[in-house]
Design a protein around this motif. Structure first.
Motif, mmCIF file in Angstrom:
data_model
loop_
_atom_site.group_PDB
_atom_site.id
_atom_site.type_symbol
_atom_site.label_atom_id
_atom_site.label_comp_id
_atom_site.label_asym_id
_atom_site.label_seq_id
_atom_site.Cartn_x
_atom_site.Cartn_y
_atom_site.Cartn_z
ATOM 1 N N UNK A 236 0.879 -1.178 -0.162
ATOM 2 C CA UNK A 236 -0.007 0.012 -0.004
ATOM 3 C C UNK A 236 0.747 1.404 0.054
ATOM 4 N N UNK A 237 0.275 2.321 -0.513
ATOM 5 C CA UNK A 237 1.028 3.504 -0.441
ATOM 6 C C UNK A 237 0.154 4.544 0.194
ATOM 7 N N UNK A 238 0.865 5.690 0.781
ATOM 8 C CA UNK A 238 2.277 5.708 0.847
ATOM 9 C C UNK A 238 3.011 4.912 1.843
ATOM 10 N N UNK A 239 2.238 4.203 2.863
ATOM 11 C CA UNK A 239 2.818 3.688 3.865
ATOM 12 C C UNK A 239 2.219 2.317 3.779
ATOM 13 N N UNK A 240 2.959 1.196 3.510
ATOM 14 C CA UNK A 240 2.701 -0.317 3.768
ATOM 15 C C UNK A 240 2.129 -0.688 4.862
ATOM 16 N N UNK A 253 -4.196 -5.721 11.456
ATOM 17 C CA UNK A 253 -3.710 -5.154 10.330
ATOM 18 C C UNK A 253 -3.250 -3.722 10.994
ATOM 19 N N UNK A 254 -2.074 -3.277 10.607
ATOM 20 C CA UNK A 254 -1.860 -1.762 10.865
ATOM 21 C C UNK A 254 -0.711 -1.148 10.136
ATOM 22 N N UNK A 255 -0.702 0.105 10.100
ATOM 23 C CA UNK A 255 0.346 0.832 9.214
ATOM 24 C C UNK A 255 1.557 0.622 9.748
ATOM 25 N N UNK A 256 2.528 0.569 8.778
ATOM 26 C CA UNK A 256 4.165 0.591 9.164
ATOM 27 C C UNK A 256 4.607 1.999 9.723
ATOM 28 N N UNK A 257 3.842 2.928 9.249
ATOM 29 C CA UNK A 257 4.158 4.498 9.416
ATOM 30 C C UNK A 257 2.870 5.174 9.310
ATOM 31 N N UNK A 258 2.933 6.340 10.089
ATOM 32 C CA UNK A 258 1.866 7.319 10.108
ATOM 33 C C UNK A 258 2.321 8.779 9.675
ATOM 34 N N UNK A 547 10.342 -9.307 4.398
ATOM 35 C CA UNK A 547 11.163 -8.206 3.982
ATOM 36 C C UNK A 547 9.914 -7.413 2.990
ATOM 37 N N UNK A 548 9.645 -6.029 3.143
ATOM 38 C CA UNK A 548 8.947 -5.334 2.526
ATOM 39 C C UNK A 548 10.074 -4.669 1.356
ATOM 40 N N UNK A 549 9.709 -5.189 -0.052
ATOM 41 C CA UNK A 549 10.778 -4.936 -0.843
ATOM 42 C C UNK A 549 10.903 -3.627 -1.238
ATOM 43 N N UNK A 550 9.702 -2.989 -1.221
ATOM 44 C CA UNK A 550 9.763 -1.637 -1.989
ATOM 45 C C UNK A 550 10.602 -0.719 -1.063
ATOM 46 N N UNK A 551 10.441 -0.860 0.168
ATOM 47 C CA UNK A 551 10.998 -0.034 1.258
ATOM 48 C C UNK A 551 12.132 -0.639 2.016
ATOM 49 N N UNK A 552 12.484 -1.768 1.385
ATOM 50 C CA UNK A 552 13.634 -2.584 2.001
ATOM 51 C C UNK A 552 13.792 -2.588 3.560
ATOM 52 N N UNK A 553 12.592 -2.695 4.101
ATOM 53 C CA UNK A 553 12.356 -2.990 5.548
ATOM 54 C C UNK A 553 12.363 -4.325 6.059
ATOM 55 N N UNK A 554 13.235 -4.668 7.204
ATOM 56 C CA UNK A 554 12.854 -6.033 7.680
ATOM 57 C C UNK A 554 11.836 -5.888 8.605
ATOM 58 N N UNK A 570 19.358 -1.433 3.466
ATOM 59 C CA UNK A 570 19.932 -1.391 2.758
ATOM 60 C C UNK A 570 21.494 -1.481 2.961
ATOM 61 N N UNK A 571 21.786 -0.684 4.212
ATOM 62 C CA UNK A 571 23.452 -0.426 4.606
ATOM 63 C C UNK A 571 23.860 -1.783 4.804
ATOM 64 N N UNK A 572 23.270 -2.749 5.275
ATOM 65 C CA UNK A 572 23.612 -4.360 5.643
ATOM 66 C C UNK A 572 24.100 -5.017 4.114
ATOM 67 N N UNK A 573 23.382 -4.514 3.045
ATOM 68 C CA UNK A 573 23.884 -5.297 1.943
ATOM 69 C C UNK A 573 25.162 -4.791 1.535
ATOM 70 N N UNK A 574 25.530 -3.666 1.861
ATOM 71 C CA UNK A 574 26.842 -3.017 1.541
ATOM 72 C C UNK A 574 27.942 -3.635 2.287
#
Length: 913
Positions: A236-240, A253-258, A547-554, A570-574
């Motif tokens: 979902x947009x803007x927040x999954x 069900x709840x938002x990852x951010x508000x 993993x929420x792939x669009x936001x790269x959130x674990x 994403x810093x973990x990938x580096x």
């Protein structure tokens, strides 16, 4: 402890919990389940032992090792109590000692097949009498059976149950407690020593308190203690949104951010399905569809618009046996067709129309064993023994499904009876792997999770669990040939850390995450070396991870502390070993969302829980190999070593101490620039080793004027001005120490993006920026006029005082000073308004300050400034100019002339250097 082979029983600590020793143990199948202390004798205690065994297949609620034991010497020796107690195998036992008469002991005892009774002893357990048939009902005593004696009402007992049972006559009769507007399934109870009408009750739904002895209940809503089995996320947009199935509290069900400053509130969450929630699944590209279930595979498709669930569980056809669904049945949405979903009982089901109709794509993929015939406590048991299967999952069921995202014909199914099945033709044929045939894996292992690799169609991972057989070791295995051969990949995971679920990063294929009984672990090399993640994660059970792939959130689901989100992993990938040898790093910056955080008009105070939102603005993740230490820290570190070796600590010298006192502590600063290379703001960051995060709130540096005469109490880095406009920005990491600013990294670019597009078109960004610069200049000019006015007023006041310090009469001079003061007062009124009106809160006439205040509101949204805001700015500038001119003339001419006259008259005025 219920594991076979370990020391289980009753433990005692004599030092407040620092150390423990075993004071009562029994055979390998028996454990201590309850303890009651004598209120009058600290050395007298009672404990209940319970001989039972729960395999992955079945549960037996009692055995000959069950009983009640008494110690009168603090646990050093024990006596088993038998007189008057049942002779047959007893099950779980709850014990309570009367707070009014320590000779009276109560016991709620489970007998065969979920029957039992309440027993009483009047001689400290030496003999017992049965009072009633009371026993915990519902899902059985194995789930309840704790017994509490009221400290306020003699003879009142509370037996925890689905509906709490209360006796007011020492257990002869029981009634059900009032559970209105309260969650049932009671498990714990507390009393308040000074209030006989107060109870605090712990349930499957949280904690409740009553102030009128159970007539009314108050829910404690500020504790994040939800037990989540599984987690899913949508796009979902803007927040999954985050979805999870809970223990006895349905699916949430709840938002990852508000956008609220208060964060994520209880009110932001929804209850979308009832029962014990378990696996949840979402449809990619369509956040309006969610799949959820209650226990034993009761699957529903939920319409997020109407909120209506549609029951879609596959059903056995005519003539077929009943479907054996696991307590936590898998649901899988295909990566190849969002309308295709899979679920499983003892066979795999497929739907191509979101569950409206189903077809099987396998036969029975389990061992299909009869659980009653399997060994319990080392041998097959009689049918007459206390079997209790009602509240257990079915057995020989499929527990996990996976589909290769690269080949839709490749499916994997895993079972609770130790089997992994593979098909490479969409289910036409299946190849069976018994996990006991894999080196290092017990044959009794329950397969918790099966995961198809995201990059290789023939690679698959599995997490297995053997804790119901007393084996808590981690088991993660990997196959690169579609399950023909396997290897263990648990390098570095602690012993006795059973693994629940896995997830693979969709970008860095070697990076995996594991949800375990003691936190979350990750690996960067495909499982050769695992590291436990910290950063605020409790070492508790995490049952699922995704993993929420669009936001790269674990996103991780804990069993008892709710959900946890690692924003932007994403810093973990580096990370590489080589990178960690660098002096410092600034990782790529995720695009920042620009919006105005909102307040909530009605606040529940501290009665509800609020989860933090992600840090607003642009988040900078950086790495520093070593701490940057101040002179004092360097000295203290050297002195610590000397102190440890008991050596002399030399005096550093007065000059060295003086340097320490005047030194600013070293720090890092992230310098933010716009696309034209102009510095926008600075963000101060701690100069501590390791990976750290700071955020920029998307504001320019403050445009407020700085007065050199006033200075500042401390160093200020990063002030808050107006919101920036969307666009491209860059961040560069600097280190500041001993007056030197050293660039540590190259610039990293990122974007600031508008979160919402308004209904009406906004003012073009270039016009908004031009307005901001004009307003900043006007405000600075306004501040200069106000400062000059204040200084002039002070000087006039000094001049007035000086008139009364002269050696000769100065009446005429005093009259001139009062005229000058009156002129300044007129300027003050036009600039700041009438003070008399301020005293009573009356509205002022329009002043330049009020004009500028209105103009500033034009930058409080992404829409403005409007023509009204621009007009207010211009009006304020026009009104300020004559006042500025008049004040300048006064300061440069009128005031110096008055002060010169005072000097000539002998006034003690202090001259400037």
């Amino acid at each position: 402890l219920w594991s076979k082979g370990g020391e289980r029983g009753l433990y005692k600590s004599d030092d407040g919990g620092e150390s423990w020793r075993l004071v009562l143990s029994d055979n390998e199948w028996t454990g201590a389940t309850d303890i009651a202390l004598d209120p009058d004798d600290p050395n007298t205690m009672y404990t209940a032992t319970w001989q039972r065994h729960r395999t992955v297949a079945a549960y037996m609620g009692g055995g000959p090792g069950s009983g009640i034991h008494r110690s009168t010497d603090g646990g050093e020796t024990w006596e088993k109590l038998t007189t008057g107690l049942p002779k047959s195998n007893m099950g779980k036992i709850g014990i309570a000692v009367s707070p009014f008469d320590s000779d009276v002991v109560y016991a709620a005892i489970e007998l065969d097949r979920r029957t039992g009774g309440l027993f009483i002893s009047h001689d400290r357990g030496s003999s017992w009498t049965k009072q009633s048939e009371a026993v915990a009902s519902g899902t059985g005593p194995h789930y309840y059976q704790e017994l509490y004696a009221s400290p306020h009402h003699e003879g009142t007992l509370y037996l925890v149950d689905v509906y709490m049972q209360i006796s007011e006559d020492h257990g002869k009769t029981f009634r059900k407690m009032n559970e209105t507007r309260k969650h049932v399934d009671n498990h714990a109870l507390c009393f308040k020593s000074n209030d006989p009408n107060y109870l605090l009750v712990g349930t499957d739904g949280g904690i409740y308190e009553t102030f009128d002895l159970t007539k009314n209940w108050r829910f404690i809503g500020n504790l994040p203690v939800t037990q989540y089995y599984k987690v899913a996320v949508d796009d979902a947009v803007p927040f999954y949104n985050v979805f999870g199935g809970t223990q006895d509290n349905g699916t949430h069900a709840g938002p990852s951010q508000t956008v609220y400053e208060e964060g994520i509130r209880n009110a932001d969450w929804q209850h979308i399905l009832g029962g014990d929630g378990h696996q949840t699944a979402t449809e990619p590209g369509n956040p309006g569809i969610v799949y959820g279930q209650s226990q034993q595979g009761y699957i529903s498709r939920i319409d997020r618009i109407t909120g209506e669930p549609v029951f879609i569980q596959p059903q056995a056809a005519k003539g077929e046996p009943h479907e054996r669904y696991n307590w936590d049945t898998p649901i899988l949405v295909s990566a190849h067709d969002p309308a295709r979903i899979y679920t499983a009982s003892y066979r795999v089901w497929r739907s191509d129309n979101r569950g409206d109709s189903w077809k099987t794509v396998s036969g029975d993929l389990t061992k299909g064993e009869e659980r009653i015939e399997l060994p319990i406590m080392g041998r097959k048991q009689s049918w007459d023994n206390p079997w209790d299967i009602y509240a257990m999952s079915n057995y020989s069921t499929i527990t996990s499904l996976a589909e290769s995202p690269l080949d839709e014909q490749i499916l994997y199914a895993a079972t609770d009876d130790g089997i992994i099945q593979v098909t490479k033709d969409g289910g036409e044929s299946w190849r069976r792997v018994d996990v006991g045939s894999i080196k290092g894996i017990p044959a009794t292992a329950f397969v918790n999770d099966i995961r198809a690799d995201l990059f290789d169609p023939n690679t698959v991972y599995a997490a297995l669990d053997n804790h119901k057989y007393g084996d808590f070791n981690p088991y993660i295995i990997k196959s690169t040939d579609a399950g023909k051969s396997w290897k263990m990949i648990t390098g570095g995971i602690s012993e006795r850390t059973l693994v629940w679920r896995l997830v693979q990063d969709h970008v860095r294929k070697e990076m995996l995450f594991a949800a375990t009984e003691f936190g979350v672990w990750f690996t960067l090399d495909g499982g050769e070396k695992w590291t436990r993640m910290k950063g605020g994660l409790p070492t508790i059970s995490f049952r699922d991870i995704t993993i929420q792939r669009r936001e790269n959130d674990l996103v991780a689901a804990s069993f008892g502390r709710g959900f946890f989100i690692l924003d932007d992993m994403t810093p973990l990938r580096e990370l590489t070993e080589e990178m960690l040898q660098s002096e410092s790093l600034l990782f790529p910056v995720k695009d920042a969302l620009l919006y105005q955080p909102r307040g909530v008009t009605v606040s529940p105070g501290n009665a509800e829980y609020r989860a933090d939102n992600p840090s607003f603005g642009a988040v900078f993740t950086y790495y520093l190999k070593e701490d940057m230490k101040s002179l004092k820290e360097v000295r203290k570190k050297k002195e610590k070593k000397l102190n440890e070796s008991e050596s002399d600590i030399p005096f550093p010298g007065w000059d060295a101490l003086e340097k320490e006192l005047k030194e600013d502590d070293p720090f890092l600063v992230v310098t933010v620039k716009d696309a034209d290379g102009k510095v926008v703001n600075h963000v101060k960051a701690p100069a501590k080793e390791g990976i750290q995060r700071v955020s920029w709130d998307l504001r320019y540096t403050s445009s407020g004027g700085l007065d050199p005469a006033e200075g500042a109490e401390k160093l200020q880095v990063g002030t808050r001005g107006y919101m920036v406009t969307p666009g491209s920005y860059s961040a560069t990491l600097f280190a500041v120490q001993k007056g030197v600013a050293k660039q540590m990294t190259e610039p990293v670019t990122f974007s600031v993006k508008q979160l919402y597009e308004g209904v009406l078109a906004s003012v073009p960004e270039e016009k908004r920026d031009a307005f901001r610069r004009e307003l900043d200049a006007a405000m600075l000019d306004y501040a200069a006029v106000r400062k000059a006015l204040k200084e002039a007023q002070n000087r006039v006041q000094v001049a007035k005082n000086a008139c009364f310090m002269l050696e000769r009469d100065a009446a005429g001079l005093l009259e001139d000073i009062y005229k000058a003061e009156s002129q300044l007062h007129g300027i003050d009124v036009q600039l700041n308004g009438k003070k008399a009106k301020d005293e009573v809160g009356e509205k002022q006439e329009n002043t330049p300050g009020l004009r500028f205040s209105v103009a500033r509101r034009g930058l409080s949204s992404s829409y403005g400034p409007t023509p009204m805001h621009r007009e207010s700015l211009q009006t304020g500038i026009e009104e300020l100019q004559p006042l500025r001119k008049e004040l300048k003339e006064f300061v440069n001419s009128t005031l110096p002339e008055l002060e010169e006259k005072l000097r000539q008259a002998g006034a003690p005025l202090i001259e400037k250097l």
